[in-house]
Design an enzyme around this catalytic site. Structure first.
Site, PDB file in Angstrom:
ATOM      1  N   GLY A  32       0.809  -1.219   0.000  1.00 36.47           N
ATOM      2  CA  GLY A  32       0.000   0.000   0.000  1.00 36.47           C
ATOM      3  C   GLY A  32       0.842   1.269   0.000  1.00 36.47           C
ATOM      4  CG  LEU A  56       7.144   1.794  -2.196  1.00 36.79           C
ATOM      5  CD1 LEU A  56       7.857   1.530  -0.872  1.00 36.79           C
ATOM      6  CD2 LEU A  56       7.929   2.830  -3.013  1.00 36.79           C
ATOM      7  CG  ASP A  87       3.693  -0.731 -11.122  1.00 37.68           C
ATOM      8  OD1 ASP A  87       4.380   0.252 -11.466  1.00 37.68           O
ATOM      9  OD2 ASP A  87       2.598  -0.630 -10.555  1.00 37.68           O
TER      10      ASP A  87
HETATM   11  C1  GLA Z   1       0.385   2.201 -10.701  1.00 41.81           C
HETATM   12  C2  GLA Z   1       0.104   1.287 -11.890  1.00 41.81           C
HETATM   13  C3  GLA Z   1       1.088   1.564 -13.030  1.00 41.81           C
HETATM   14  C4  GLA Z   1       1.141   3.048 -13.357  1.00 41.81           C
HETATM   15  C5  GLA Z   1       1.304   3.877 -12.095  1.00 41.81           C
HETATM   16  C6  GLA Z   1       1.219   5.351 -12.370  1.00 41.81           C
HETATM   17  O1  GLA Z   1       1.607   1.904 -10.132  1.00 41.81           O
HETATM   18  O2  GLA Z   1       0.205  -0.060 -11.512  1.00 41.81           O
HETATM   19  O3  GLA Z   1       0.737   0.796 -14.165  1.00 41.81           O
HETATM   20  O4  GLA Z   1       0.015   3.443 -14.093  1.00 41.81           O
HETATM   21  O5  GLA Z   1       0.344   3.551 -11.112  1.00 41.81           O
HETATM   22  O6  GLA Z   1       2.284   5.765 -13.155  1.00 41.81           O
END
Ligand code: GLA
Length: 376
Positions: A116, A119, A166
């Site tokens: 949360g 990260l 991510d």
């Molecule tokens: C989250 C999402 C990513 C991206 C970011 C914002 O981490 O999982 O795909 O959109 O927000 O940049």
């Protein structure tokens, strides 16, 4: 006896780890086919695993209190699995959906990626499970393909309409580098990033304001960006260049204009950062970070009082620059600071939080670490 052995009463085949991330710049650009620049953190999700032949997926997490969760791989379906177990279940489901007829496994899950905190704790878990499954079931799937599969897991099984940043960061980052990624075609360049070599530090300040991308606000932002692209007749907002921005804004309803302004300017900030890093111009990167925060705060609307306070306080106390990182609505801020100023800036943030009556943030240095890997 290892924890895996005492839970599953058998020996594991191996241990896989995948990191969380912070994004240096390029926020809310990934679902607009744009550019991002994340680094992997030293914090990882770890999966100790053994293949099973009876089609059962048995899951245990040191962080959950459900004991062993037992699922039938053949019967996995979106929204049927509650709690933390839905992330590993989602990956197994998505691998099968992608045509990899994988079966069961015993998976023991552990993680030190703060959850949360913006990260990418869930992407880290998904990437670790994907790599463990990849090796256990002797698949031959590239890392970017695994990232797309884990993104599908998150979109279609967990129900969060995230982009691919991510999952790509967790699977493809390398130590000492930021990952310059074109999210349209997944072209990637590893850009050396070593703040210590230039007498600087990158700090992560986790405000401990929990964000939840599943709560609808993220989906609304994504839908707004997609609607704007459709109204402009573009495949995605990535296709709008700065020189066409003013004319494009005139064609959009008021509520969509700030979203578009952010995405277009943010892609430019990634372009700029990617020039500054190899040139050793980290001094100039700070201003790019702070401008990125202002854009998230004023145009995109994903910052919150706590993240704004960290940025303002850090910059006033002499940091080179700072910005909220990740999806937003809480979570973490990155702060670029000259090494000798680190303690002073951290103390100023702690003091400002105290005065505002906020719980103390958790501050730690971010060293660009390795992507997902097999540990043993
Ligand atoms: C989250 C999402 C990513 C991206 C970011 C914002 O981490 O999982 O795909 O959109 O927000 O940049």
């Amino acid at each position: 006896m290892t924890d895996f052995e005492s839970v599953f009463d058998t020996t594991p085949t191996g241990v896989w780890a995948a990191p969380g991330r912070v994004n240096l710049i390029g926020e809310h650009t990934d679902y607009n086919d744009g550019f991002v620049l994340p680094i992997a953190l030293p914090h990882t999700a770890r999966v100790t695993a053994r293949r099973r032949t009876d089609g059962l997926l048995r899951l245990y997490s040191t962080l959950g209190d459900d004991g062993v969760v037992e699922l039938s791989v053949a019967e996995l379906a979106p929204e049927r699995v509650p709690g933390w177990a839905r992330y590993p279940a989602a990956v197994v489901w998505a691998l099968r959906e992608a045509g990899h007829p994988v079966g069961g496994a015993d998976l023991h899950v552990d993680s030190d990626v703060p959850s949360g905190g913006g990260l990418s704790s869930s992407a880290a878990l998904e990437a670790a499970v994907a790599l463990a499954y990849h090796d256990l079931h002797e698949l031959s799937v590239s890392r970017p393909q695994l990232a797309l599969i884990t993104q599908r897991a998150e979109n279609a099984f967990v129900g969060v309409p995230c982009g691919v940043m991510d999952q790509m960061a967790s699977l493809c980052c390398t130590e000492g580098h930021a990952l310059h990624l074109d999210t349209r075609d997944l072209t990637q360049h590893q850009i050396p990033f070593d703040p210590a070599a230039q007498g600087m530090r990158l700090l992560v300040v986790d405000t401990r304001v929990k964000h939840d991308l599943g709560d609808g606000a993220y989906a609304d932002l994504r839908a707004g960006c997609e609607r704007a692209a459709t109204l402009l007749g573009l495949p995605a907002l990535r296709d709008l260049r700065p020189d066409g921005l003013a004319a494009a804004l005139d064609r959009l309803p008021d509520e969509l204009r700030p979203l578009v302004r952010h995405v277009v300017s943010e892609n430019e900030r990634v372009r700029l950062a990617v020039k500054l890093l190899p040139a050793g111009r980290l001094d100039a990167l700070g201003a790019v970070l702070t401008a990125g925060h202002a854009s998230l705060r004023d145009d995109f609307g994903t910052s919150c009082p706590e993240t704004d306070l960290v940025v303002e306080t850090a910059v006033a106390a002499g940091a080179r620059g700072a910005r909220m990182t990740g999806g937003g609505f809480g979570g973490s801020v990155i702060v670029l600071v000259d090494e000798p100023d680190t303690d002073r800036v951290s103390a100023a943030i702690a003091e400002a939080f105290h005065r505002a009556g906020y719980a103390q943030p958790h501050t730690f240095p971010a060293l660009p670490a390795a992507g997902a890997r097999r540990l043993r």
